[in-house]
Design an enzyme around this catalytic site. Structure first.
Site, PDB file in Angstrom:
ATOM      1  N   LYS A  21      43.632  32.918  28.230  1.00 45.94           N
ATOM      2  CA  LYS A  21      43.182  31.736  28.974  1.00 45.94           C
ATOM      3  C   LYS A  21      42.023  31.062  28.246  1.00 45.94           C
ATOM      4  O   LYS A  21      41.985  29.829  28.085  1.00 45.94           O
ATOM      5  CB  LYS A  21      42.735  32.133  30.377  1.00 45.94           C
ATOM      6  CG  LYS A  21      42.141  30.966  31.176  1.00 45.94           C
ATOM      7  CD  LYS A  21      41.418  31.422  32.422  1.00 45.94           C
ATOM      8  CE  LYS A  21      40.048  31.968  32.106  1.00 45.94           C
ATOM      9  NZ  LYS A  21      39.243  32.221  33.321  1.00 45.94           N
ATOM     10  N   ASP A 317      34.419  40.613  32.832  1.00 47.66           N
ATOM     11  CA  ASP A 317      35.763  40.567  33.403  1.00 47.66           C
ATOM     12  C   ASP A 317      36.421  41.940  33.472  1.00 47.66           C
ATOM     13  O   ASP A 317      37.448  42.108  34.140  1.00 47.66           O
ATOM     14  CB  ASP A 317      36.651  39.611  32.601  1.00 47.66           C
ATOM     15  CG  ASP A 317      36.342  38.148  32.893  1.00 47.66           C
ATOM     16  OD1 ASP A 317      35.639  37.882  33.882  1.00 47.66           O
ATOM     17  OD2 ASP A 317      36.803  37.285  32.130  1.00 47.66           O
TER      18      ASP A 317
END
Length: 434
Positions: A21, A317
């Site tokens: 992403k 993350d």
């Protein structure tokens, strides 16, 4: 929607991991600024990248999307060059934090005296933007809100001006946002950053610029990082292929480590600066059997794991996946130095502590992380907080838990990995989306 998970003793098989992403969004925004047509191959197709595509089209880029028989997505983006020639004054970034923050300074590169209305989804509205707005005001932009200080929707106008500024480094996205816009100004700029977090993401931005011939000086003086941008940069159309996303792979790796069997994951570029590839060394240190061969990663599961202390500052993350791995590790696992994990789609420190505790995990919050003891977890009804990484991590917890687990707000996985459930089911996981 809900994800329903049942205990799964083993998984096996081979998967190609979705594209990054972070790399996809950077490529799309740089293509907007380019003269000519850029080709972005193996582009991620997800909610966040759709948000970026919609925004660059609103700002004047022409986009053609193709998909081949194997499902590989390619974007052909014809940029406006500079100044940006916006097609509309209303820009909506959905709930994409990366798109919202990266795009905001770029509005200061637009042609004429346009006043933009920049808005986003409810989830993004709760995430901080004030330090970036303050920096942009010092660079000549006008940012106003009728709802209160720096509350969306924002009215944005004025041109970016080069100068020396100071910025808080609590999230790397503020710094990357500035680095993606300041090189195109006519004169040099400098950015002084206090306590920079998530360094690999800034490295990713700098490397993305360097591959296009844009040089950024980066030095460090104690807790201050200094970026020197020459200005005057221009970029032509480019051709780039997006590698697999180590962040999205984290829960697949976690499942492979925690369950018996052998899982092969494909599509990686191990030279890519994505910080989350560090998960490989972390789980190896904990005792996992994991090997790299070219662009492929193989995980042989079922090994005994040992808890360790992990500095997560560069890898926020990974906090959800590491929290789940910690429940299965002998002794204590500590996730430390990651206060910015509280500023993501949800407070991931609190969400993981709360939901894993419902499963019987012995887990506690500290200001900057989590402490997890080895725990026998059981199935439970869990809240996913509409956060893709929390939802995916809790679903992996469900695979190793006794009984059944249900996770709500499951549609949140579409932010970065729409086919997550399909893919892990293909490996043999007892999981379904309803």
């Amino acid at each position: 929607m809900e994800i329903h998970v049942s205990h799964t003793p083993s998984i096996s098989g081979c998967l190609t991991v979705p594209s990054s992403k972070s790399q996809t969004v950077r490529a799309l925004l740089l293509a907007l600024l380019g003269d000519g047509t850029s080709v972005i191959r193996n582009m991620l197709d997800s909610d966040d990248t759709t948000a970026a595509l919609e925004c660059i089209q609103a700002l004047g880029a022409a986009v053609v999307i193709t998909k081949d028989d194997s499902g590989i997505t390619t974007a052909h983006v014809t940029g406006t060059g500079l100044p940006i020639q916006a097609a509309t004054k209303k820009i909506f970034t959905r709930n994409s934090g990366i798109t919202t923050r990266f795009l905001l300074p770029m509005l200061g590169l637009a042609e004429g005296d346009m006043v933009f209305e920049l808005d986003c989804g409810e989830q993004m509205r709760s995430r901080p933007i004030e330090p970036l707005c303050a920096a942009l005001r010092s660079l000549g932009m006008t940012i106003e809100s009728g709802e209160g200080p720096d509350i969306f929707p924002l009215r944005v106008s004025g041109r970016l001006r080069p100068r020396i500024i100071e910025v808080d480094g609590i999230t790397s996205q503020y710094i990357s946002a500035l680095l993606l816009s300041l090189p195109w100004l006519d004169d040099p700029s400098e950015i002084f950053v206090n306590n920079l977090n998530e360094r690999p993401y800034v490295e990713m931005t700098v490397r993305s610029l360097e591959t296009l011939g844009v040089s950024v000086g980066w030095t460090r003086d104690g807790v201050i990082d200094i970026f020197k941008i020459q200005g005057g940069a221009r970029v032509n159309g480019f051709d780039r292929s997006i590698p697999a996303d180590f962040s999205s792979a984290s829960c697949l790796i976690a499942a492979g480590v925690l369950l018996a069997g052998a899982v092969t994951l494909e599509g990686f570029d191990f030279d890519d600066p994505q910080g989350d590839k560090r998960l490989i060394e972390i789980v190896r240190e904990m005792g996992a059997d994991i090997s790299v061969n070219g662009s492929t990663l193989q995980v042989k599961g079922g090994r005994e794991l040992v808890g360790i202390r992990i500095d997560c500052n560069d890898i926020p993350d990974l906090v959800p996946a590491l929290a789940v791995i910690g429940t299965a590790a002998r002794g204590v696992t500590e996730l430390v130095n990651v206060p910015q994990a509280r500023l993501k789609e949800t407070d991931r420190i609190r969400s993981m502590a709360t939901e894993l505790a419902k499963m019987g995990a012995r887990i506690s919050e500290v200001d900057d992380g989590l402490r997890i003891e080895h725990s026998e977890i059981r199935g439970a009804a869990l809240h996913g907080y509409s956060d893709h990484r929390t939802i995916m991590a809790l679903s992996i917890a469900g695979l190793i838990a006794r009984g059944s687990t249900i996770i709500d707000t499951a549609e949140g996985v579409s932010k970065t990995y729409p086919e997550f459930v399909r893919d892990i089911v293909s490996l043999g996981a007892n999981m379904k989306m309803e």
